[in-house]
Design a protein around this motif. Structure first.
Motif, PDB file in Angstrom:
ATOM      1  N   ARG A 121       7.663 -50.575  46.116  1.00 29.46           N
ATOM      2  CA  ARG A 121       7.805 -49.194  45.676  1.00 29.46           C
ATOM      3  C   ARG A 121       8.229 -49.161  44.219  1.00 29.46           C
ATOM      4  O   ARG A 121       9.317 -49.626  43.872  1.00 29.46           O
ATOM      5  CB  ARG A 121       8.813 -48.449  46.553  1.00 29.46           C
ATOM      6  CG  ARG A 121       8.223 -48.003  47.890  1.00 29.46           C
ATOM      7  CD  ARG A 121       9.272 -47.419  48.818  1.00 29.46           C
ATOM      8  NE  ARG A 121       8.661 -46.733  49.953  1.00 29.46           N
ATOM      9  CZ  ARG A 121       8.090 -47.333  50.982  1.00 29.46           C
ATOM     10  NH1 ARG A 121       8.041 -48.649  51.025  1.00 29.46           N
ATOM     11  NH2 ARG A 121       7.553 -46.637  51.979  1.00 29.46           N
ATOM     12  N   CYS A 151      11.029 -38.545  33.989  1.00 32.73           N
ATOM     13  CA  CYS A 151       9.703 -38.430  33.379  1.00 32.73           C
ATOM     14  C   CYS A 151       9.861 -37.902  31.957  1.00 32.73           C
ATOM     15  O   CYS A 151      10.059 -36.693  31.752  1.00 32.73           O
ATOM     16  CB  CYS A 151       8.807 -37.490  34.186  1.00 32.73           C
ATOM     17  SG  CYS A 151       7.158 -37.287  33.448  1.00 32.73           S
ATOM     18  N   CYS A 200      -0.867 -37.115  34.222  1.00 28.81           N
ATOM     19  CA  CYS A 200      -0.525 -37.792  35.476  1.00 28.81           C
ATOM     20  C   CYS A 200      -1.741 -38.535  36.032  1.00 28.81           C
ATOM     21  O   CYS A 200      -1.614 -39.651  36.544  1.00 28.81           O
ATOM     22  CB  CYS A 200      -0.014 -36.774  36.497  1.00 28.81           C
ATOM     23  SG  CYS A 200       1.595 -36.058  36.075  1.00 28.81           S
ATOM     24  N   MET A 227      -2.103 -42.744  36.692  1.00 24.39           N
ATOM     25  CA  MET A 227      -2.551 -43.384  37.928  1.00 24.39           C
ATOM     26  C   MET A 227      -3.729 -44.312  37.657  1.00 24.39           C
ATOM     27  O   MET A 227      -3.830 -45.409  38.225  1.00 24.39           O
ATOM     28  CB  MET A 227      -2.932 -42.329  38.965  1.00 24.39           C
ATOM     29  CG  MET A 227      -1.757 -41.760  39.734  1.00 24.39           C
ATOM     30  SD  MET A 227      -0.989 -42.963  40.870  1.00 24.39           S
ATOM     31  CE  MET A 227      -2.255 -43.047  42.149  1.00 24.39           C
ATOM     32  N   GLU A 252      -0.441 -45.524  46.205  1.00 28.13           N
ATOM     33  CA  GLU A 252      -0.340 -44.150  46.693  1.00 28.13           C
ATOM     34  C   GLU A 252       0.921 -43.515  46.123  1.00 28.13           C
ATOM     35  O   GLU A 252       1.989 -44.128  46.137  1.00 28.13           O
ATOM     36  CB  GLU A 252      -0.284 -44.117  48.226  1.00 28.13           C
ATOM     37  CG  GLU A 252      -1.527 -44.659  48.913  1.00 28.13           C
ATOM     38  CD  GLU A 252      -1.394 -44.670  50.418  1.00 28.13           C
ATOM     39  OE1 GLU A 252      -0.229 -44.648  50.905  1.00 28.13           O
ATOM     40  OE2 GLU A 252      -2.420 -44.705  51.118  1.00 28.13           O
ATOM     41  N   ARG A 253       0.789 -42.302  45.616  1.00 27.52           N
ATOM     42  CA  ARG A 253       1.962 -41.594  45.100  1.00 27.52           C
ATOM     43  C   ARG A 253       2.630 -40.870  46.264  1.00 27.52           C
ATOM     44  O   ARG A 253       2.055 -39.962  46.867  1.00 27.52           O
ATOM     45  CB  ARG A 253       1.565 -40.607  44.006  1.00 27.52           C
ATOM     46  CG  ARG A 253       2.771 -39.921  43.369  1.00 27.52           C
ATOM     47  CD  ARG A 253       2.370 -38.819  42.402  1.00 27.52           C
ATOM     48  NE  ARG A 253       1.973 -39.326  41.100  1.00 27.52           N
ATOM     49  CZ  ARG A 253       0.832 -39.028  40.498  1.00 27.52           C
ATOM     50  NH1 ARG A 253      -0.064 -38.277  41.126  1.00 27.52           N
ATOM     51  NH2 ARG A 253       0.560 -39.500  39.306  1.00 27.52           N
ATOM     52  N   GLU A 302       5.989 -39.549  46.057  1.00 33.06           N
ATOM     53  CA  GLU A 302       6.806 -38.465  45.520  1.00 33.06           C
ATOM     54  C   GLU A 302       6.322 -38.159  44.114  1.00 33.06           C
ATOM     55  O   GLU A 302       5.874 -39.059  43.397  1.00 33.06           O
ATOM     56  CB  GLU A 302       8.293 -38.863  45.455  1.00 33.06           C
ATOM     57  CG  GLU A 302       8.958 -39.080  46.785  1.00 33.06           C
ATOM     58  CD  GLU A 302      10.421 -39.489  46.608  1.00 33.06           C
ATOM     59  OE1 GLU A 302      11.299 -38.588  46.664  1.00 33.06           O
ATOM     60  OE2 GLU A 302      10.681 -40.683  46.407  1.00 33.06           O
ATOM     61  N   HIS A 303       6.421 -36.891  43.733  1.00 27.02           N
ATOM     62  CA  HIS A 303       5.915 -36.475  42.433  1.00 27.02           C
ATOM     63  C   HIS A 303       6.851 -35.421  41.857  1.00 27.02           C
ATOM     64  O   HIS A 303       7.091 -34.378  42.484  1.00 27.02           O
ATOM     65  CB  HIS A 303       4.498 -35.908  42.580  1.00 27.02           C
ATOM     66  CG  HIS A 303       3.773 -35.752  41.292  1.00 27.02           C
ATOM     67  ND1 HIS A 303       2.660 -34.953  41.156  1.00 27.02           N
ATOM     68  CD2 HIS A 303       4.002 -36.275  40.061  1.00 27.02           C
ATOM     69  CE1 HIS A 303       2.223 -35.013  39.909  1.00 27.02           C
ATOM     70  NE2 HIS A 303       3.028 -35.808  39.224  1.00 27.02           N
ATOM     71  N   CYS A 353       9.318 -39.750  40.847  1.00 26.54           N
ATOM     72  CA  CYS A 353       7.956 -40.175  41.175  1.00 26.54           C
ATOM     73  C   CYS A 353       8.043 -41.541  41.840  1.00 26.54           C
ATOM     74  O   CYS A 353       8.664 -42.462  41.297  1.00 26.54           O
ATOM     75  CB  CYS A 353       7.091 -40.274  39.914  1.00 26.54           C
ATOM     76  SG  CYS A 353       6.642 -38.664  39.207  1.00 26.54           S
ATOM     77  N   THR A 354       7.444 -41.649  43.019  1.00 25.50           N
ATOM     78  CA  THR A 354       7.462 -42.910  43.761  1.00 25.50           C
ATOM     79  C   THR A 354       6.040 -43.323  44.095  1.00 25.50           C
ATOM     80  O   THR A 354       5.253 -42.512  44.603  1.00 25.50           O
ATOM     81  CB  THR A 354       8.266 -42.771  45.062  1.00 25.50           C
ATOM     82  OG1 THR A 354       9.614 -42.412  44.758  1.00 25.50           O
ATOM     83  CG2 THR A 354       8.267 -44.074  45.849  1.00 25.50           C
ATOM     84  N   TYR A 355       5.724 -44.572  43.797  1.00 27.64           N
ATOM     85  CA  TYR A 355       4.399 -45.124  44.069  1.00 27.64           C
ATOM     86  C   TYR A 355       4.542 -46.249  45.091  1.00 27.64           C
ATOM     87  O   TYR A 355       5.304 -47.205  44.873  1.00 27.64           O
ATOM     88  CB  TYR A 355       3.756 -45.660  42.791  1.00 27.64           C
ATOM     89  CG  TYR A 355       3.636 -44.614  41.700  1.00 27.64           C
ATOM     90  CD1 TYR A 355       2.488 -43.841  41.580  1.00 27.64           C
ATOM     91  CD2 TYR A 355       4.681 -44.387  40.804  1.00 27.64           C
ATOM     92  CE1 TYR A 355       2.378 -42.865  40.593  1.00 27.64           C
ATOM     93  CE2 TYR A 355       4.582 -43.425  39.820  1.00 27.64           C
ATOM     94  CZ  TYR A 355       3.428 -42.668  39.719  1.00 27.64           C
ATOM     95  OH  TYR A 355       3.328 -41.712  38.742  1.00 27.64           O
TER      96      TYR A 355
END
Length: 210
Positions: free
Chosen positions: A142, A148, A161, A165, A179-180, A182-183, A191-193
């Motif tokens: 993660r 940001c 954005c 990505m 996959e994102r 949180e945004h 933001c979590t990927y």
């Protein structure tokens, strides 16, 4: 505020401005020093011990009004209105290309996906995203960005954005699935990927970046 208005000062000078003793001012300045908001500077003043001057650190500058975010939004809106949406897209594409080249160069010695993700977090952290990597133990990584720095720009143009990505997909490679989760612009705290090794079905898809 006094140091901002008058520049470097001794504790006695600060105390005079605050109408307190120099020692009381020095104690307050020492607390600011512990917080990283001021720095000490010793200046020779003839015979005797050097005088200690205090001045604001770079960290302290964030405590004062800054309209750069509003200016950024204004510039982006003017580009779109005056030159057209396509001009704004070209600017975003140029930024994307430059960022991708920078990241690829920095990751040249990374031999596997975890190493690339950790290096990506390091690069993003240097850019002000307050990025970290977590490994929850389910086979995924993660990438978490707690801040940001381009939020104002991204709020008026989602292309920033999208471009980020695309950069992540390009530099992490075809074997990475991103996959994102949180945004920030979607109301999230960060933001979590979620990043994992791609399944065979995903690898069969053509890579848009070649």
């Amino acid at each position: 505020m006094i140091l901002k208005m008058h520049g470097a000062m001794t504790s006695a000078q600060v105390g005079k401005q605050l109408q307190i003793t120099g020692e009381a001012a020095r104690q307050q300045l020492a607390r600011l020093l512990e917080d990283g908001l001021v720095n000490e500077e010793r200046r020779a003043a003839g015979r005797g011990r050097p005088a200690v001057y205090w001045h604001l650190s770079d960290k302290a500058q964030s405590r004062f009004p800054d309209t750069h975010a509003a200016l950024t939004v204004e510039i982006l809106n003017n580009i779109s209105d005056v030159l057209g949406p396509q001009a704004l897209e070209r600017i975003i594409a140029a930024r994307e290309a430059g960022t991708e080249a920078l990241y690829r160069s920095a990751m040249s010695q990374c031999t596997d996906l975890p190493a690339r993700v950790r290096k990506l977090a390091e690069l993003r952290n240097d850019e002000g995203y307050m990025a970290t990597v977590e490994e929850p133990g389910d086979g995924t990584l993660r990438l978490i960005e707690n801040h940001c720095p381009i939020c104002a720009a991204a709020s008026v143009c989602q292309g920033f954005c999208r471009a980020e990505m695309e950069v992540f997909n390009a530099v992490l490679g075809a074997h990475a699935k991103i996959e994102r989760a949180e945004h920030i612009l979607g109301g999230g705290r960060r933001c979590t990927y979620v990043i994992s090794e791609a399944e065979p079905a995903d690898l069969a898809r053509p890579d848009p970046h070649g």
